[in-house]
Scaffold this motif. Sequence first.
Motif, PDB file in Angstrom:
ATOM      1  N   ALA A  70       0.817  -1.207   0.000  1.00  0.00           N
ATOM      2  CA  ALA A  70       0.000   0.000   0.000  1.00  0.00           C
ATOM      3  C   ALA A  70       0.855   1.264   0.000  1.00  0.00           C
ATOM      4  O   ALA A  70       0.354   2.352  -0.253  1.00  0.00           O
ATOM      5  N   THR A  71       2.143   1.112   0.297  1.00  0.00           N
ATOM      6  CA  THR A  71       3.057   2.247   0.280  1.00  0.00           C
ATOM      7  C   THR A  71       4.393   1.818  -0.313  1.00  0.00           C
ATOM      8  O   THR A  71       4.774   0.638  -0.237  1.00  0.00           O
ATOM      9  N   LYS A  72       5.093   2.741  -0.889  1.00  0.00           N
ATOM     10  CA  LYS A  72       6.421   2.479  -1.445  1.00  0.00           C
ATOM     11  C   LYS A  72       7.524   2.995  -0.535  1.00  0.00           C
ATOM     12  O   LYS A  72       8.702   2.882  -0.855  1.00  0.00           O
ATOM     13  N   ASN A  73       7.124   3.582   0.600  1.00  0.00           N
ATOM     14  CA  ASN A  73       8.099   4.140   1.540  1.00  0.00           C
ATOM     15  C   ASN A  73       8.698   3.005   2.370  1.00  0.00           C
ATOM     16  O   ASN A  73       8.001   2.390   3.192  1.00  0.00           O
ATOM     17  N   PRO A  74       9.988   2.680   2.225  1.00  0.00           N
ATOM     18  CA  PRO A  74      10.582   1.557   2.960  1.00  0.00           C
ATOM     19  C   PRO A  74      10.593   1.777   4.476  1.00  0.00           C
ATOM     20  O   PRO A  74      10.470   0.815   5.237  1.00  0.00           O
ATOM     21  N   ASP A  75      10.744   3.021   4.916  1.00  0.00           N
ATOM     22  CA  ASP A  75      10.736   3.283   6.351  1.00  0.00           C
ATOM     23  C   ASP A  75       9.364   2.984   6.955  1.00  0.00           C
ATOM     24  O   ASP A  75       9.273   2.424   8.057  1.00  0.00           O
ATOM     25  N   LEU A  76       8.318   3.338   6.255  1.00  0.00           N
ATOM     26  CA  LEU A  76       6.970   3.072   6.740  1.00  0.00           C
ATOM     27  C   LEU A  76       6.695   1.569   6.751  1.00  0.00           C
ATOM     28  O   LEU A  76       6.082   1.044   7.693  1.00  0.00           O
ATOM     29  N   VAL A  77       7.148   0.868   5.721  1.00  0.00           N
ATOM     30  CA  VAL A  77       6.991  -0.598   5.684  1.00  0.00           C
ATOM     31  C   VAL A  77       7.757  -1.236   6.835  1.00  0.00           C
ATOM     32  O   VAL A  77       7.268  -2.162   7.498  1.00  0.00           O
ATOM     33  N   MET A  78       8.983  -0.738   7.113  1.00  0.00           N
ATOM     34  CA  MET A  78       9.785  -1.299   8.195  1.00  0.00           C
ATOM     35  C   MET A  78       9.118  -1.098   9.551  1.00  0.00           C
ATOM     36  O   MET A  78       9.087  -2.006  10.389  1.00  0.00           O
ATOM     37  N   GLN A  79       8.543   0.086   9.775  1.00  0.00           N
ATOM     38  CA  GLN A  79       7.845   0.328  11.041  1.00  0.00           C
ATOM     39  C   GLN A  79       6.620  -0.572  11.174  1.00  0.00           C
ATOM     40  O   GLN A  79       6.342  -1.098  12.258  1.00  0.00           O
ATOM     41  N   ALA A  80       5.920  -0.783  10.082  1.00  0.00           N
ATOM     42  CA  ALA A  80       4.753  -1.668  10.116  1.00  0.00           C
ATOM     43  C   ALA A  80       5.185  -3.102  10.433  1.00  0.00           C
ATOM     44  O   ALA A  80       4.549  -3.796  11.249  1.00  0.00           O
TER      45      ALA A  80
ATOM     46  N   GLU B  98      15.763  -8.398   7.425  1.00  0.00           N
ATOM     47  CA  GLU B  98      15.991  -8.768   8.828  1.00  0.00           C
ATOM     48  C   GLU B  98      14.700  -8.709   9.633  1.00  0.00           C
ATOM     49  O   GLU B  98      14.431  -9.584  10.462  1.00  0.00           O
ATOM     50  N   HIS B  99      13.877  -7.690   9.377  1.00  0.00           N
ATOM     51  CA  HIS B  99      12.601  -7.613  10.080  1.00  0.00           C
ATOM     52  C   HIS B  99      11.677  -8.760   9.680  1.00  0.00           C
ATOM     53  O   HIS B  99      10.941  -9.298  10.516  1.00  0.00           O
ATOM     54  N   ALA B 100      11.717  -9.159   8.425  1.00  0.00           N
ATOM     55  CA  ALA B 100      10.902 -10.283   7.971  1.00  0.00           C
ATOM     56  C   ALA B 100      11.341 -11.582   8.637  1.00  0.00           C
ATOM     57  O   ALA B 100      10.503 -12.416   9.023  1.00  0.00           O
ATOM     58  N   VAL B 101      12.648 -11.759   8.794  1.00  0.00           N
ATOM     59  CA  VAL B 101      13.158 -12.962   9.459  1.00  0.00           C
ATOM     60  C   VAL B 101      12.685 -13.011  10.908  1.00  0.00           C
ATOM     61  O   VAL B 101      12.256 -14.055  11.415  1.00  0.00           O
ATOM     62  N   TRP B 102      12.755 -11.862  11.596  1.00  0.00           N
ATOM     63  CA  TRP B 102      12.303 -11.826  12.983  1.00  0.00           C
ATOM     64  C   TRP B 102      10.813 -12.152  13.083  1.00  0.00           C
ATOM     65  O   TRP B 102      10.379 -12.888  13.977  1.00  0.00           O
ATOM     66  N   ALA B 103      10.015 -11.600  12.187  1.00  0.00           N
ATOM     67  CA  ALA B 103       8.585 -11.871  12.210  1.00  0.00           C
ATOM     68  C   ALA B 103       8.301 -13.346  11.970  1.00  0.00           C
ATOM     69  O   ALA B 103       7.480 -13.962  12.683  1.00  0.00           O
ATOM     70  N   ILE B 104       8.970 -13.946  10.997  1.00  0.00           N
ATOM     71  CA  ILE B 104       8.773 -15.369  10.705  1.00  0.00           C
ATOM     72  C   ILE B 104       9.212 -16.222  11.890  1.00  0.00           C
ATOM     73  O   ILE B 104       8.560 -17.215  12.241  1.00  0.00           O
ATOM     74  N   GLY B 105      10.314 -15.838  12.545  1.00  0.00           N
ATOM     75  CA  GLY B 105      10.766 -16.594  13.712  1.00  0.00           C
ATOM     76  C   GLY B 105       9.768 -16.558  14.847  1.00  0.00           C
ATOM     77  O   GLY B 105       9.525 -17.574  15.507  1.00  0.00           O
ATOM     78  N   ASN B 106       9.160 -15.400  15.086  1.00  0.00           N
ATOM     79  CA  ASN B 106       8.151 -15.302  16.144  1.00  0.00           C
ATOM     80  C   ASN B 106       6.908 -16.116  15.814  1.00  0.00           C
ATOM     81  O   ASN B 106       6.321 -16.773  16.683  1.00  0.00           O
ATOM     82  N   ILE B 107       6.488 -16.077  14.563  1.00  0.00           N
ATOM     83  CA  ILE B 107       5.300 -16.837  14.159  1.00  0.00           C
ATOM     84  C   ILE B 107       5.584 -18.331  14.239  1.00  0.00           C
ATOM     85  O   ILE B 107       4.745 -19.114  14.709  1.00  0.00           O
TER      86      ILE B 107
END
Length: 581
Positions: free
Chosen positions: A193-203, A241-250
């Motif tokens: 929904a956004t192309k802003n990488p900082d906003l995606v990272m915070q989400a 790195e954020h995606a890896v952390w999310a997958i690890g928690n799930i």
Amino acid sequence: PTHRLALPRASLIPYASCSRIKLVAPAGGEDCGQGARGTDEVESSGHFGGTNTQKERAKEREMRSNDRQNKFKKGIDKATEERRRQRMHHLFGSRDRRRLLNKRRQLRGSTTAGADVKISQEVSQPWDEEAVLQKIQQAVQAFREASKDEIKCNSLRVLTEELSRKDCDPHPIIEKVIKDGVVKELIQLVAGATKNPDLVMQAMWCLTNVASGTHSQTEHVLPACPMFVQILSGTNAKLKEHAVWAIGNIAADCDDMRHALVRMGAFVPLSKIMQSKNTTLIKTTAWAVSNILRGRNPDREAFYKLPFMKSFFELLEQKDSGIVAEVCWCLTYLTSRDEQGCGQIIKQGFHNRVCAHLAANDNGIQPPVGLLIPALRTLGNMLAYNDEFNEKVLSTLDQKKFLGTLALCAKHEHRGLRKESIWVVGNILAGPPKHVDVVVKAGWLPPLLDVVKRSQFDIQREAVYALMNASRQPSVQSMLVKHGIIPPLLTLMKIDDVDTIKNCMTFLEKILDAKKDNVRLVEEAGGIEALETVQNHPNGFLWDHARAIIDKHWGEDVDDLEQDNPSNAFGSESNIEYPAW
């Protein structure tokens, strides 16, 4: 001989420097040892003159029937002990859960991915739930009303800061974020929904913290998994790195979510990341992979099709103890409940590289506990299947050095590490006789015997397993009897733990069958009384086993005693009280 795998044992202490699992509030008493069995309650039926008379007579009957048992130490009432255990388990579980989850967030805050989005690690304000929930509501409202990405990022930073608080239980905060419906909006941002990488990272950061909650809370993040897997194949290192952390928690939540991640193809991009040069990302990825491999039925087939094992073999040469520890956790789960897979891992020589990390380095510094525990579990699992595996593992190791390292671990102040080392020795003693001789010659019997006599219960239980395996050799059994193994076995039989009572009785039966003189030693140590105590246990198998041992070794003597002196068994005729009618 008793070989035992590590994974089913819930009492083992998890590795805390990077959360092994997502700790959820456990059911009361699930992972705790059972308390001592109390006396059964007697319901009053109103006969023989009312409630008080009935209770008094019931008490008299109980005292007469348990006259011999009353000589032994009584436990706490079962209901009281259960309530106390639930309170303490909830207290320590909540404290450890908060500590582990916050430790995870601290690690993420210190990585390169989060360097430009620094969150305060120390919350100076005391925990005020109402104020925090109101702050979250204001942040959500500001996020929805904002038209600029910068304002939205600042609002999500507030959410991340509150989700990462160290001074409170995060579950109410996570629940508030879910009830406000902002999770769906965060998933939409990640979905493009956004192309802003900082906003995606915070989400993604917010979703990762939401996924560290309970099972029902983690389920709200599951729809974002396809996007997380897709980001793993991208080029943005921060988002990966954020995606890896999310997958690890799930993946830490349950088997269903682990299988879902595998079906989405998470293994493929994760295997490629393991071959990268980014050590921080490799460590986090190994942690996430270990969480996917957890559980009773991991998707090993999909795992072995990819070059994970090649990466693991190379990473075991790393000097970074954190990376080596995460790889060892992966190997722990791969060697558990899979004899064929474990055989292949041994064939490739993984045990040599794992064992190399047990010893101190050139400067004399011992490895951290966080590395020693998964390394010992991996080696213990390799020794838990059959004599062929034991021979392959021990024949290629410096056995004297290996047993010396285990001896140092057995004396360590860390309780979990002591238990792990004794468990590994027990699996070695379950192997062929020549392995038993090696352990005996290394001087392990006296310290194991000392543990059985005067250590914590869970460590005593491991030592009983080990000595029972060693006692298959008559010379070892005679040595144990000579140095006083019988009294502590009888003491452990009075603890209301089914497995412990079963093992102690099996051990005791072997001792009784070995020599006739041992029957006298057991009787003098109070063996008959201990076995009769077990006969009051509600477990039918234990009752039958105890009765069989008594009948086998003392049955005829007891019958002769009753015939020679019947008054001792039933009371003389002059003392019999006949009913009034």
